[in-house]
Every structure is written in structure tokens, then in C-alpha cells.
Design a protein around this motif. Structure first.
Motif, short mmCIF file in Angstrom:
data_model
loop_
_atom_site.label_atom_id
_atom_site.label_comp_id
_atom_site.label_asym_id
_atom_site.label_seq_id
_atom_site.Cartn_x
_atom_site.Cartn_y
_atom_site.Cartn_z
N MET A 192 0.84 -1.18 0.00
CA MET A 192 0.00 0.00 0.00
C MET A 192 0.89 1.25 0.00
O MET A 192 1.86 1.32 0.74
CB MET A 192 -0.91 -0.01 1.23
CG MET A 192 -1.81 1.21 1.28
SD MET A 192 -2.85 1.35 2.75
CE MET A 192 -4.01 0.07 2.49
N LEU A 193 0.53 2.20 -0.83
CA LEU A 193 1.27 3.45 -0.88
C LEU A 193 0.86 4.34 0.29
O LEU A 193 -0.25 4.22 0.82
CB LEU A 193 1.01 4.17 -2.20
CG LEU A 193 1.47 3.45 -3.46
CD1 LEU A 193 1.08 4.23 -4.70
CD2 LEU A 193 2.96 3.21 -3.44
N ASP A 194 1.75 5.23 0.65
CA ASP A 194 1.48 6.15 1.76
C ASP A 194 0.58 7.29 1.32
O ASP A 194 -0.37 7.65 2.00
CB ASP A 194 2.81 6.70 2.27
CG ASP A 194 2.82 6.81 3.77
OD1 ASP A 194 1.97 6.18 4.41
OD2 ASP A 194 3.70 7.52 4.30
N GLN A 195 0.90 7.87 0.15
CA GLN A 195 0.17 9.06 -0.29
C GLN A 195 0.14 9.11 -1.82
O GLN A 195 1.12 8.82 -2.48
CB GLN A 195 0.88 10.30 0.26
CG GLN A 195 0.10 11.58 0.11
CD GLN A 195 0.90 12.75 0.69
OE1 GLN A 195 1.89 13.17 0.12
NE2 GLN A 195 0.45 13.26 1.82
N ILE A 196 -1.03 9.49 -2.35
CA ILE A 196 -1.24 9.65 -3.80
C ILE A 196 -1.82 11.04 -4.04
O ILE A 196 -2.62 11.54 -3.24
CB ILE A 196 -2.24 8.59 -4.33
CG1 ILE A 196 -1.62 7.21 -4.31
CG2 ILE A 196 -2.68 8.92 -5.75
CD1 ILE A 196 -2.57 6.12 -4.77
N LEU A 197 -1.43 11.64 -5.15
CA LEU A 197 -2.00 12.91 -5.58
C LEU A 197 -2.80 12.66 -6.85
O LEU A 197 -2.27 12.10 -7.82
CB LEU A 197 -0.90 13.94 -5.86
CG LEU A 197 -1.32 15.26 -6.50
CD1 LEU A 197 -2.27 16.04 -5.60
CD2 LEU A 197 -0.10 16.10 -6.85
N CYS A 198 -4.08 13.05 -6.85
CA CYS A 198 -4.93 12.96 -8.04
C CYS A 198 -5.15 14.37 -8.56
O CYS A 198 -5.64 15.23 -7.83
CB CYS A 198 -6.28 12.33 -7.71
SG CYS A 198 -6.17 10.62 -7.16
N VAL A 199 -4.78 14.60 -9.81
CA VAL A 199 -4.92 15.93 -10.42
C VAL A 199 -5.94 15.83 -11.54
O VAL A 199 -5.69 15.21 -12.57
CB VAL A 199 -3.56 16.44 -10.97
CG1 VAL A 199 -3.70 17.86 -11.47
CG2 VAL A 199 -2.46 16.33 -9.92
N ASP A 200 -7.11 16.44 -11.32
CA ASP A 200 -8.19 16.40 -12.30
C ASP A 200 -9.15 17.55 -12.02
O ASP A 200 -9.39 17.87 -10.87
CB ASP A 200 -8.93 15.05 -12.22
CG ASP A 200 -9.73 14.74 -13.47
OD1 ASP A 200 -10.61 15.56 -13.84
OD2 ASP A 200 -9.48 13.70 -14.08
N ASP A 201 -9.70 18.14 -13.07
CA ASP A 201 -10.60 19.28 -12.89
C ASP A 201 -12.05 18.84 -12.65
O ASP A 201 -12.88 19.66 -12.30
CB ASP A 201 -10.55 20.22 -14.11
CG ASP A 201 -10.97 19.53 -15.40
OD1 ASP A 201 -10.47 18.41 -15.65
OD2 ASP A 201 -11.77 20.09 -16.15
N ASP A 202 -12.34 17.55 -12.82
CA ASP A 202 -13.71 17.07 -12.66
C ASP A 202 -13.92 16.52 -11.25
O ASP A 202 -13.32 15.52 -10.88
CB ASP A 202 -13.98 15.97 -13.69
CG ASP A 202 -15.38 15.40 -13.59
OD1 ASP A 202 -16.27 16.06 -13.02
OD2 ASP A 202 -15.60 14.28 -14.09
N PRO A 203 -14.79 17.17 -10.46
CA PRO A 203 -15.01 16.73 -9.07
C PRO A 203 -15.55 15.30 -8.98
O PRO A 203 -15.24 14.58 -8.03
CB PRO A 203 -16.02 17.73 -8.50
CG PRO A 203 -16.47 18.58 -9.63
CD PRO A 203 -15.57 18.36 -10.80
N THR B 140 -14.80 12.81 -11.07
CA THR B 140 -13.64 11.94 -11.28
C THR B 140 -12.80 11.85 -10.01
O THR B 140 -12.36 10.77 -9.62
CB THR B 140 -12.79 12.46 -12.45
OG1 THR B 140 -13.59 12.45 -13.64
CG2 THR B 140 -11.54 11.61 -12.65
N LEU B 141 -12.59 12.99 -9.35
CA LEU B 141 -11.81 12.99 -8.11
C LEU B 141 -12.50 12.15 -7.03
O LEU B 141 -11.84 11.38 -6.32
CB LEU B 141 -11.58 14.42 -7.61
CG LEU B 141 -10.63 15.27 -8.44
CD1 LEU B 141 -10.60 16.70 -7.91
CD2 LEU B 141 -9.23 14.67 -8.48
#
Length: 135
Positions: free
Chosen positions: A1-12, A14-15
Motif C-alpha cells: 500500500m502506498l502512503d500518499q497519492i495525488l490525483c490531479v483532475d478538474d472534474d469533481p 472523477t476525483l
């Protein structure tokens, strides 16, 4: 399991979906979001300002990046994030997660060493299972 992920998307939506699927798959402990490339760069600029030798702040191990966003798109983000200014984050892997399946975009993504895959939206549990083997 990863510690932290960043999701970059303009669609709420999708986020929200990314958060739900990543949580359900137990893929990461923490999910941070940005609505465009500029917000994501601002996030990393803040990390740069707080990271000193005695005070290491955790940063994402993986970025899910949309390409087509207002303000600053994914390509612009990658161009800037790939410079020496952000070299302290060069171990972060990027997954382009886009609704486009343009062959030119697929080829362009290969020119960035940090981009390890190019996947079509929406994110799924099977996608995350596949990525676990790549990371």
C-alpha cells in the motif's frame, strides 16, 4: 500500500471516484487532490518550502494526472515538474489518467521518464491491481 497519492483532475466527480476506488482497493493511506496542474505545482512548492534536512515532510509516491484541464493542463504540469526546480521529487511516478486515447498523446507520454503508464478513465480496481505489479 502506498502512503500518499495525488490525483490531479478538474472534474469533481472523477476525483470523488478516484478516492472511492483507491480507498476500496486499499491502494493508498492518503489521497490528496488538485483541480489543475497549477494547484499541484503549488502543493509541491509548499513542500519544497518546508523540507529541510531535519524536517522531512512526506510527499506523494504516485500522481494520477489528467491531461485536459483549465488553468494548467497535464502536459504543462509535466514540462515544469520535469525541471531541476522539482528534482527532489524525481522519484514520484506519474500515471496519465485521461479520457483521450490519441496515439500522439500516448507517444508524448513516453518522453517523460516519470510517466510509467497511460490509462483511460475511469479508474478501476483492476487498474489498481495492475499498477501494484508495476510500482
Amino acid at each position: 500500500m502506498l502512503d500518499q497519492i495525488l490525483c490531479v483532475d478538474d472534474d469533481p466527480i472523477t476525483l470523488m471516484l478516484c478516492k472511492k476506488v483507491i480507498t476500496k482497493a486499499s491502494f493508498s493511506n492518503e489521497i490528496i487532490t488538485s483541480q489543475n496542474g497549477e494547484e499541484a505545482l503549488n502543493f509541491f512548492n509548499k513542500l519544497k518550502g518546508t523540507n529541510s534536512e531535519c524536517e522531512l515532510i512526506k510527499h506523494p509516491q504516485l500522481i494520477f494526472l489528467d491531461l485536459n484541464m483549465p488553468v494548467m493542463g497535464g502536459w504543462e504540469f509535466l514540462d515544469i515538474f520535469n525541471t531541476d526546480d522539482y528534482s527532489e521529487f524525481n522519484t514520484i511516478k506519474v500515471i496519465v489518467l485521461s479520457s483521450t486515447i490519441d496515439p500522439e498523446d500516448l507517444e508524448k507520454a513516453k518522453s517523460y521518464s516519470m510517466v510509467i503508464d497511460f490509462l483511460s478513465k475511469p479508474i478501476t480496481i483492476s487498474m489498481l491491481e495492475y499498477l501494484k505489479s508495476k510500482i
